[in-house]
Enzyme design. Sequence first.
Site, PDB file in Angstrom:
ATOM      1  N   ASP A 107     -21.502  -3.370  11.594  1.00  0.00           N
ATOM      2  CA  ASP A 107     -22.360  -2.226  11.297  1.00  0.00           C
ATOM      3  C   ASP A 107     -23.727  -2.348  11.810  1.00  0.00           C
ATOM      4  OD1 ASP A 107     -19.948  -1.079  10.359  1.00  0.00           O
ATOM      5  OD2 ASP A 107     -20.456  -1.906   8.312  1.00  0.00           O
ATOM      6  N   LYS A 125     -23.798  -1.005  16.830  1.00  0.00           N
ATOM      7  CA  LYS A 125     -23.325  -1.356  18.256  1.00  0.00           C
ATOM      8  C   LYS A 125     -23.111  -0.049  18.978  1.00  0.00           C
ATOM      9  CE  LYS A 125     -19.983  -3.596  16.145  1.00  0.00           C
ATOM     10  NZ  LYS A 125     -20.552  -3.797  14.864  1.00  0.00           N
ATOM     11  N   GLY A 126     -22.324   0.936  18.096  1.00  0.00           N
ATOM     12  CA  GLY A 126     -21.900   2.193  18.931  1.00  0.00           C
ATOM     13  C   GLY A 126     -23.000   2.849  19.612  1.00  0.00           C
ATOM     14  N   THR A 142     -10.421  -3.604   5.144  1.00  0.00           N
ATOM     15  CA  THR A 142     -10.436  -2.025   5.300  1.00  0.00           C
ATOM     16  C   THR A 142      -8.991  -1.353   5.159  1.00  0.00           C
ATOM     17  OG1 THR A 142      -9.909  -2.289   7.680  1.00  0.00           O
ATOM     18  CG2 THR A 142     -12.147  -2.071   7.148  1.00  0.00           C
ATOM     19  N   GLY A 193     -34.422   5.045  14.531  1.00  0.00           N
ATOM     20  CA  GLY A 193     -33.738   6.314  14.228  1.00  0.00           C
ATOM     21  C   GLY A 193     -32.211   6.278  14.446  1.00  0.00           C
ATOM     22  N   ARG A 223       4.505 -13.833  17.540  1.00  0.00           N
ATOM     23  CA  ARG A 223       5.314 -13.326  18.569  1.00  0.00           C
ATOM     24  C   ARG A 223       6.461 -12.411  17.858  1.00  0.00           C
ATOM     25  NH1 ARG A 223       5.783 -19.268  20.269  1.00  0.00           N
ATOM     26  NH2 ARG A 223       5.945 -19.093  17.904  1.00  0.00           N
ATOM     27  N   ALA A 225     -13.080  -0.799  12.709  1.00  0.00           N
ATOM     28  CA  ALA A 225     -14.273  -0.498  13.244  1.00  0.00           C
ATOM     29  C   ALA A 225     -14.569   0.913  13.000  1.00  0.00           C
ATOM     30  CB  ALA A 225     -14.178  -0.685  14.745  1.00  0.00           C
ATOM     31  N   GLY A 226     -15.740   1.238  12.849  1.00  0.00           N
ATOM     32  CA  GLY A 226     -16.431   2.785  12.694  1.00  0.00           C
ATOM     33  C   GLY A 226     -17.947   2.594  13.332  1.00  0.00           C
ATOM     34  N   HIS A 227     -17.866   3.166  14.593  1.00  0.00           N
ATOM     35  CA  HIS A 227     -19.276   2.991  15.381  1.00  0.00           C
ATOM     36  C   HIS A 227     -19.574   4.681  15.301  1.00  0.00           C
ATOM     37  CE1 HIS A 227     -17.562  -0.732  17.804  1.00  0.00           C
ATOM     38  NE2 HIS A 227     -17.690  -0.833  16.544  1.00  0.00           N
ATOM     39  N   ARG A 252     -22.236  -0.657   1.436  1.00  0.00           N
ATOM     40  CA  ARG A 252     -22.628  -1.779   1.946  1.00  0.00           C
ATOM     41  C   ARG A 252     -23.768  -2.669   1.116  1.00  0.00           C
ATOM     42  NH1 ARG A 252     -23.561   1.282   7.746  1.00  0.00           N
ATOM     43  NH2 ARG A 252     -21.427   1.528   8.186  1.00  0.00           N
ATOM     44  N   ASP A 263     -36.930   1.301  11.479  1.00  0.00           N
ATOM     45  CA  ASP A 263     -37.480   2.393  10.756  1.00  0.00           C
ATOM     46  C   ASP A 263     -37.290   2.152   9.448  1.00  0.00           C
ATOM     47  OD1 ASP A 263     -34.947   2.914  11.984  1.00  0.00           O
ATOM     48  OD2 ASP A 263     -35.009   4.668  10.747  1.00  0.00           O
ATOM     49  N   GLN A 317     -16.869  -5.328  14.961  1.00  0.00           N
ATOM     50  CA  GLN A 317     -17.194  -5.939  13.604  1.00  0.00           C
ATOM     51  C   GLN A 317     -18.272  -7.151  14.325  1.00  0.00           C
ATOM     52  OE1 GLN A 317     -13.318  -6.049  14.679  1.00  0.00           O
ATOM     53  NE2 GLN A 317     -13.568  -4.358  13.372  1.00  0.00           N
TER      54      GLN A 317
HETATM   55  P1  GDP Z   1     -21.465  -0.020  14.491  1.00  0.00           P
HETATM   56  O1  GDP Z   1     -20.239  -0.422  13.537  1.00  0.00           O
HETATM   57  O2  GDP Z   1     -22.090  -1.403  14.833  1.00  0.00           O
HETATM   58  O3  GDP Z   1     -21.526   0.805  15.621  1.00  0.00           O
HETATM   59  O4  GDP Z   1     -22.583   0.616  13.327  1.00  0.00           O
HETATM   60  P2  GDP Z   1     -22.309   1.637  12.297  1.00  0.00           P
HETATM   61  O5  GDP Z   1     -22.251   2.960  13.078  1.00  0.00           O
HETATM   62  O6  GDP Z   1     -21.243   1.482  11.482  1.00  0.00           O
HETATM   63  O7  GDP Z   1     -23.675   1.781  11.332  1.00  0.00           O
HETATM   64  C1  GDP Z   1     -24.958   1.623  11.688  1.00  0.00           C
HETATM   65  C2  GDP Z   1     -25.586   3.028  11.106  1.00  0.00           C
HETATM   66  O8  GDP Z   1     -26.823   2.991  11.724  1.00  0.00           O
HETATM   67  C3  GDP Z   1     -25.121   4.464  11.621  1.00  0.00           C
HETATM   68  O9  GDP Z   1     -24.901   5.353  10.577  1.00  0.00           O
HETATM   69  C4  GDP Z   1     -26.003   4.727  12.902  1.00  0.00           C
HETATM   70  O10 GDP Z   1     -25.989   6.066  13.206  1.00  0.00           O
HETATM   71  C5  GDP Z   1     -27.304   4.136  12.174  1.00  0.00           C
HETATM   72  N1  GDP Z   1     -28.241   3.637  13.019  1.00  0.00           N
HETATM   73  C6  GDP Z   1     -28.233   3.206  14.362  1.00  0.00           C
HETATM   74  N2  GDP Z   1     -29.200   2.685  14.781  1.00  0.00           N
HETATM   75  C7  GDP Z   1     -30.195   2.894  13.867  1.00  0.00           C
HETATM   76  C8  GDP Z   1     -31.530   2.995  14.029  1.00  0.00           C
HETATM   77  O11 GDP Z   1     -32.230   2.359  14.726  1.00  0.00           O
HETATM   78  N3  GDP Z   1     -32.153   3.569  12.995  1.00  0.00           N
HETATM   79  C9  GDP Z   1     -31.333   4.376  11.789  1.00  0.00           C
HETATM   80  N4  GDP Z   1     -32.133   4.844  10.789  1.00  0.00           N
HETATM   81  N5  GDP Z   1     -30.069   4.242  11.671  1.00  0.00           N
HETATM   82  C10 GDP Z   1     -29.524   3.940  13.017  1.00  0.00           C
HETATM   83  P1  IMO Z   2     -17.702  -2.348  12.967  1.00  0.00           P
HETATM   84  O1  IMO Z   2     -17.148  -2.368  14.030  1.00  0.00           O
HETATM   85  C1  IMO Z   2     -18.139  -4.205   8.854  1.00  0.00           C
HETATM   86  C2  IMO Z   2     -14.855  -6.382   7.286  1.00  0.00           C
HETATM   87  C3  IMO Z   2     -14.246  -5.737   5.963  1.00  0.00           C
HETATM   88  C4  IMO Z   2     -14.025  -7.156   5.351  1.00  0.00           C
HETATM   89  C5  IMO Z   2     -13.427  -7.857   6.423  1.00  0.00           C
HETATM   90  C6  IMO Z   2     -11.789  -7.890   6.766  1.00  0.00           C
HETATM   91  O2  IMO Z   2     -17.769  -0.823  12.217  1.00  0.00           O
HETATM   92  O3  IMO Z   2     -18.895  -3.123  12.772  1.00  0.00           O
HETATM   93  P2  IMO Z   2     -10.321  -6.293   8.195  1.00  0.00           P
HETATM   94  O4  IMO Z   2      -9.972  -4.897   7.761  1.00  0.00           O
HETATM   95  O5  IMO Z   2     -10.800  -6.361   9.310  1.00  0.00           O
HETATM   96  O6  IMO Z   2      -9.152  -7.136   7.760  1.00  0.00           O
HETATM   97  O7  IMO Z   2     -11.319  -6.743   7.106  1.00  0.00           O
HETATM   98  O8  IMO Z   2     -13.982  -7.325   7.701  1.00  0.00           O
HETATM   99  N1  IMO Z   2     -15.083  -5.534   8.438  1.00  0.00           N
HETATM  100  C7  IMO Z   2     -16.107  -4.840   8.867  1.00  0.00           C
HETATM  101  N2  IMO Z   2     -17.318  -4.908   8.233  1.00  0.00           N
HETATM  102  N3  IMO Z   2     -17.823  -3.438   9.965  1.00  0.00           N
HETATM  103  C8  IMO Z   2     -16.679  -3.430  10.722  1.00  0.00           C
HETATM  104  O9  IMO Z   2     -16.483  -3.265  11.733  1.00  0.00           O
HETATM  105  C9  IMO Z   2     -15.734  -4.224   9.968  1.00  0.00           C
HETATM  106  N4  IMO Z   2     -14.464  -4.177  10.262  1.00  0.00           N
HETATM  107  C10 IMO Z   2     -13.934  -5.134   9.316  1.00  0.00           C
HETATM  108  O10 IMO Z   2     -14.992  -5.014   5.222  1.00  0.00           O
HETATM  109  O11 IMO Z   2     -14.769  -7.776   4.667  1.00  0.00           O
HETATM  110 MG    MG Z   3     -19.578   0.336  11.846  1.00  0.00          MG
END
Ligand code: GDP
Ligand code: IMO
Ligand code: MG
Length: 424
Positions: A13, A16-17, A127, A414, A141, A39-41, A303, A331, A222
Amino acid sequence: MPATVIVGAQWGDEGKGKIVDLLAQQCDVVCRYQGGPNAGHTVIVDGETFKFRHLPSGILSGKVSVLGAGCVVDPEVLLDEIDGLEERGISAEPLRISGNAHLIMPWHIAIDGAGEKRLGKLQIGTTRRGIGPAYADKAARLGIRVQDLLDAKILRQKIETALQEKNIWLERVYEHEPFELEDVASRYEGFAQRLRPFVADTSLLVDEALRDDRSVLLEGAQGTLLDLDHGTYPFVTSSNPIAGAAATGIGIGPTRIDRVIGVSKAYVTRVGAGPFPSEMEPDLAAQVRELGQEYGTVTGRDRRPGWLDLVALRYAVRLNGITSLALTKLDVLSAFDELRVCVRYRLPDGTETDDFPAHQSDFHRAEPVFETLPGWAEPLDDCANLDDLPDAARSYVERVEQELGVPVELVGTGAAREQVLARS
Ligand code: GDP
Ligand code: IMO
Ligand code: MG
């Protein structure tokens, strides 16, 4: 920039997205090399929010988007995501899925949930998307792969074989209802019909792109500290997010990778259980959670925020061979007069270290040694590049660069695509 890996440098989190979406504008191919719908990007463009579970964030820019062999694919989640995008006028036509990627089956999701329940207090906080059980079957396998979707007879046979064993486990060990062959086979045959056109030789596709001097982004899911081999085991995911795994996950040689961009928040968050030395105290954590909207994209869980941990980040630079950093969410720190950064760990024997402990009991008992840095307490909205940052914010970024020995190339101010600063 021919082949660039974008890797999470913390516990996921990191943003990356958003960084992948930004760089995808100048790229030809964007690939996910591991992970699945855990993942959630998040990507925000023109006020519209997209949350990608499966698809590489490059799909928004219409770039060829690859799910590599190292991924695990839940067809239902993927098809929902494709439908959701198409409803919003974005085509999934450029998607290519490796036939070697493994499928998440309904029993994987059931076992993930039941296994966590059984662990009780010792649970990992997964998750519950079936990730661990799907990768376990791959290693044993016993997995069913995307290419099995290409032949209805083979698919049915594999489901039948798997169910003979899985149903015994589900009923006797996990006290879960068994799955009916007909139900699973007909659901997956439905998915297969829709997914077949996307199946491709993605290793060859990426190799050809690189040979033609086209640029390829390799998007990790991740983060480094969730890596199965090098993360905070057992509180990790079941794949390898680190940059080296981009080569195996796609099917290219490691010598093809030119750059590794580590994405790190200007602080840290982690979701799920596990040790976390620089974790903030509850009041402060609640404030950062609110300011940074730190709620899980996939599960909605809170989180856990912490101060920037330079020991863990130094470890990420080492493990990934990071060549530059993108520091997101600077920010969010604008709200504070003073900031803490964890510069070292104090170990149980009283010694202090810059290096991430190699043994779990040292890490579990590590105390953070903090330094306090001045805050800037002003918004960053008017900055056009890194030189425009307030002095204290620039010093914060420079301190990170000095400690880690790598440049900070991008700074997030932001959530929107354009809210990012580069050098002037
Ligand atoms: P990812 O899993 O690495 O792609 O990250 P997530 O999307 O799960 O979490 C990052 C969160 O921070 C998302 O809600 C983005 O919209 C937000 N975000 C990313 N870059 C910035 C930033 O520079 N500032 C702020 N305030 N939010 C950001
Ligand atoms: P993104 O790509 C943050 C965490 C889970 C748990 C551990 C194992 O959005 O950064 P799993 O379901 O993979 O077996 O869970 O890994 N986890 C993440 N934490 N961001 C993620 O993905 C994650 N994907 C798995 O919360 O602690
Ligand atoms: Mg994420």
